[in-house]
Design a protein around this motif. Sequence first.
Motif, PDB file in Angstrom:
ATOM      1  N   PRO A  68     -26.279  10.263  -0.917  1.00  0.00           N
ATOM      2  CA  PRO A  68     -25.981   8.848  -0.677  1.00  0.00           C
ATOM      3  C   PRO A  68     -26.209   8.009  -1.937  1.00  0.00           C
ATOM      4  N   ASP A  69     -25.691   6.784  -1.933  1.00  0.00           N
ATOM      5  CA  ASP A  69     -25.852   5.905  -3.097  1.00  0.00           C
ATOM      6  C   ASP A  69     -27.298   5.484  -3.284  1.00  0.00           C
ATOM      7  N   VAL A  70     -27.992   5.232  -2.184  1.00  0.00           N
ATOM      8  CA  VAL A  70     -29.400   4.847  -2.254  1.00  0.00           C
ATOM      9  C   VAL A  70     -30.158   5.665  -1.216  1.00  0.00           C
ATOM     10  N   MET A  71     -31.331   6.185  -1.621  1.00  0.00           N
ATOM     11  CA  MET A  71     -32.192   6.892  -0.666  1.00  0.00           C
ATOM     12  C   MET A  71     -33.588   6.268  -0.693  1.00  0.00           C
ATOM     13  N   PRO A  72     -33.743   5.139  -0.021  1.00  0.00           N
ATOM     14  CA  PRO A  72     -35.029   4.446  -0.079  1.00  0.00           C
ATOM     15  C   PRO A  72     -36.106   5.178   0.712  1.00  0.00           C
ATOM     16  N   ARG A  73     -37.318   5.161   0.151  1.00  0.00           N
ATOM     17  CA  ARG A  73     -38.459   5.763   0.856  1.00  0.00           C
ATOM     18  C   ARG A  73     -39.179   4.671   1.634  1.00  0.00           C
ATOM     19  N   ALA A  74     -39.627   5.019   2.817  1.00  0.00           N
ATOM     20  CA  ALA A  74     -40.348   4.050   3.648  1.00  0.00           C
ATOM     21  C   ALA A  74     -41.567   3.495   2.916  1.00  0.00           C
ATOM     22  N   THR A  75     -42.323   4.355   2.243  1.00  0.00           N
ATOM     23  CA  THR A  75     -43.570   3.873   1.620  1.00  0.00           C
ATOM     24  C   THR A  75     -43.307   2.901   0.471  1.00  0.00           C
ATOM     25  N   ASP A  76     -42.081   2.868  -0.055  1.00  0.00           N
ATOM     26  CA  ASP A  76     -41.752   1.890  -1.100  1.00  0.00           C
ATOM     27  C   ASP A  76     -41.323   0.549  -0.512  1.00  0.00           C
ATOM     28  N   HIS A  77     -41.278   0.437   0.815  1.00  0.00           N
ATOM     29  CA  HIS A  77     -40.739  -0.781   1.442  1.00  0.00           C
ATOM     30  C   HIS A  77     -41.675  -1.375   2.487  1.00  0.00           C
ATOM     31  N   ILE A  78     -42.984  -1.172   2.283  1.00  0.00           N
ATOM     32  CA  ILE A  78     -43.960  -1.734   3.223  1.00  0.00           C
ATOM     33  C   ILE A  78     -43.867  -3.276   3.239  1.00  0.00           C
ATOM     34  N   PRO A  79     -43.751  -3.944   2.053  1.00  0.00           N
ATOM     35  CA  PRO A  79     -43.675  -5.422   2.101  1.00  0.00           C
ATOM     36  C   PRO A  79     -42.485  -5.915   2.934  1.00  0.00           C
TER      37      PRO A  79
ATOM     38  N   SER B 291     -34.737  -0.792  10.184  1.00  0.00           N
ATOM     39  CA  SER B 291     -34.256  -2.185  10.212  1.00  0.00           C
ATOM     40  C   SER B 291     -34.443  -2.827   8.840  1.00  0.00           C
ATOM     41  N   ALA B 292     -35.648  -2.679   8.286  1.00  0.00           N
ATOM     42  CA  ALA B 292     -35.966  -3.357   7.026  1.00  0.00           C
ATOM     43  C   ALA B 292     -35.110  -2.825   5.878  1.00  0.00           C
ATOM     44  N   MET B 293     -34.971  -1.503   5.799  1.00  0.00           N
ATOM     45  CA  MET B 293     -34.276  -0.925   4.640  1.00  0.00           C
ATOM     46  C   MET B 293     -32.757  -1.027   4.787  1.00  0.00           C
ATOM     47  N   SER B 294     -32.235  -0.911   6.008  1.00  0.00           N
ATOM     48  CA  SER B 294     -30.773  -1.028   6.147  1.00  0.00           C
ATOM     49  C   SER B 294     -30.339  -2.436   5.750  1.00  0.00           C
ATOM     50  N   MET B 295     -31.073  -3.450   6.211  1.00  0.00           N
ATOM     51  CA  MET B 295     -30.658  -4.826   5.904  1.00  0.00           C
ATOM     52  C   MET B 295     -30.940  -5.183   4.446  1.00  0.00           C
ATOM     53  N   LYS B 296     -31.983  -4.581   3.866  1.00  0.00           N
ATOM     54  CA  LYS B 296     -32.240  -4.845   2.445  1.00  0.00           C
ATOM     55  C   LYS B 296     -31.070  -4.367   1.584  1.00  0.00           C
ATOM     56  N   TYR B 297     -30.561  -3.159   1.864  1.00  0.00           N
ATOM     57  CA  TYR B 297     -29.549  -2.580   0.970  1.00  0.00           C
ATOM     58  C   TYR B 297     -28.109  -2.844   1.397  1.00  0.00           C
ATOM     59  N   LEU B 298     -27.896  -3.162   2.675  1.00  0.00           N
ATOM     60  CA  LEU B 298     -26.510  -3.331   3.143  1.00  0.00           C
ATOM     61  C   LEU B 298     -26.231  -4.723   3.686  1.00  0.00           C
ATOM     62  N   GLY B 299     -27.267  -5.562   3.759  1.00  0.00           N
ATOM     63  CA  GLY B 299     -27.068  -6.907   4.290  1.00  0.00           C
ATOM     64  C   GLY B 299     -27.223  -6.935   5.799  1.00  0.00           C
ATOM     65  N   ASP B 300     -27.163  -8.156   6.380  1.00  0.00           N
ATOM     66  CA  ASP B 300     -27.462  -8.263   7.812  1.00  0.00           C
ATOM     67  C   ASP B 300     -26.215  -8.119   8.687  1.00  0.00           C
TER      68      ASP B 300
END
Length: 463
Positions: free
Chosen positions: A118-129, A222-231
């Motif tokens: 995929p283009d982005v593979m965000p890790r949960a632990t990098d997105h606690i805030p 929820s947090a990471m999908s909207m961060k990278y793809l918008g709402d």
Amino acid sequence: MRLYNTLTRQVEEVVPVEPGRVKIYACGPTVYRYVHLGNLRTFMLTDLIRRTLEFEGYDVTEVQNITDVGHMTDESSPEAVDKMVLAVEDEGLQPLEIAEKYTREALDDMAAVGIRLPDVMPRATDHIPEMIDLTATLIERGHAYVVESGSVYYDVTSFPGYGKLSGNTLDKLRAGHRDLETDPAKRHPADFALWKSAGPGRLMKWPSPWGEGFPGWHIECSAMSMKYLGDRFDIHTGGNDLKFPHHEDEIAQSEGGVGHEVVSTWVHGGFLRLTGQKIAKSTGNVVRAAELVEHGLDPLAFRWLTFQTRYRSEMDFTWEVMETADKRVKQLRRHVKEWGEPSDAQGAAAKDFDARFREALANDLDMPSAVRAVNDLDHSGEVTPGEKRALLTAWDHVLGLDLEREARAGWVPTEEMRRLVAERDAARQTKDYARSDELRDELQEMDLEVMDTAQGTRVRPQD
Ligand SMILES: [Zn+2]
């Protein structure tokens, strides 16, 4: 392209929010254990949707998360054990080392079966805030409440649409609430944790406005999908087992947070059964992609095997059907070579085949029909060898079977080289540059020239 939308329970045309670009979010691996062929079948579904849309001329942005915190053995139970903690106890490694190890293995296995990263593979632990922000927003908007322990629960009664994806509406859940273990602090048995207070001995925990704790499993997506793809984005994928509670809760969180629909189309894939039994990580009854290689089989042939079944249906995996798929893919590669040079011109019969193949893909990924198109083309007396070669080469952009492998003139990398290249691409994907450099050195020691291209690592013999 038309896809079955779990939300509306019908096959619908994909109409992207942004014309020309489709945004996809896929639930990714939970990295405390190996991914198995069942996981890979689900991940392959997302990859196939992406490949088909690109084949149709769309740009695609694909995000797939890596779950390295918060996935409970039983999400609704207060005594739930974090699977990562179990892995730490089993393997004597720290949580981040476990996550690192299994992330690398998961990316290797995905690459082995031809899943493009995929283009982005965000890790949960990098997105606690981001998760804490969304939790705070949900409290503000009256969708969540804090309990004495410092945990935060989503109030399912505050979201009238709860149950619209899975059909598990609140009246049904209340009736069956014996199955949902109840924390006395919860207002409704189906309320689920957005944030959990950290008990003693908890290894992975973070500060928050509600005290030290860790996020629930659902909030990360929820947090990471909207961060990278918008709402507002187009497609969300996952296995059938994620419909409830994971995706139902994700809808409640995301829509509760922004006040409108976020995902247009929800796509869910069927299970893979291993000799009649469902493959589940918890039973240990699993097959890994690496085992296909150990059996002398090409892992790409697993793609061909999955194409025999519609993606929403369960499929059976046996070594016999896998061997048949392996033979067929190798035979197709030989035919592609024997057909010689691809022809530019396309006669009427070849055009018909192309239309048939494309229509099969567009029709909710009807891969069994696409397979029949391939087989009929292979045996057809009305299409010239050059046309066959040109068609299969084009279709392989979606099939991903490396059908040109035999035909490619001259030098071909070994399995080992291909494995190292895939591993290096995976390392670069997660910005693990130290590992990526190590792998480059390893490839260079094999007398290879290593090139970084837009398509990833390419190697060729040094002059
Ligand atoms: Zn998810």
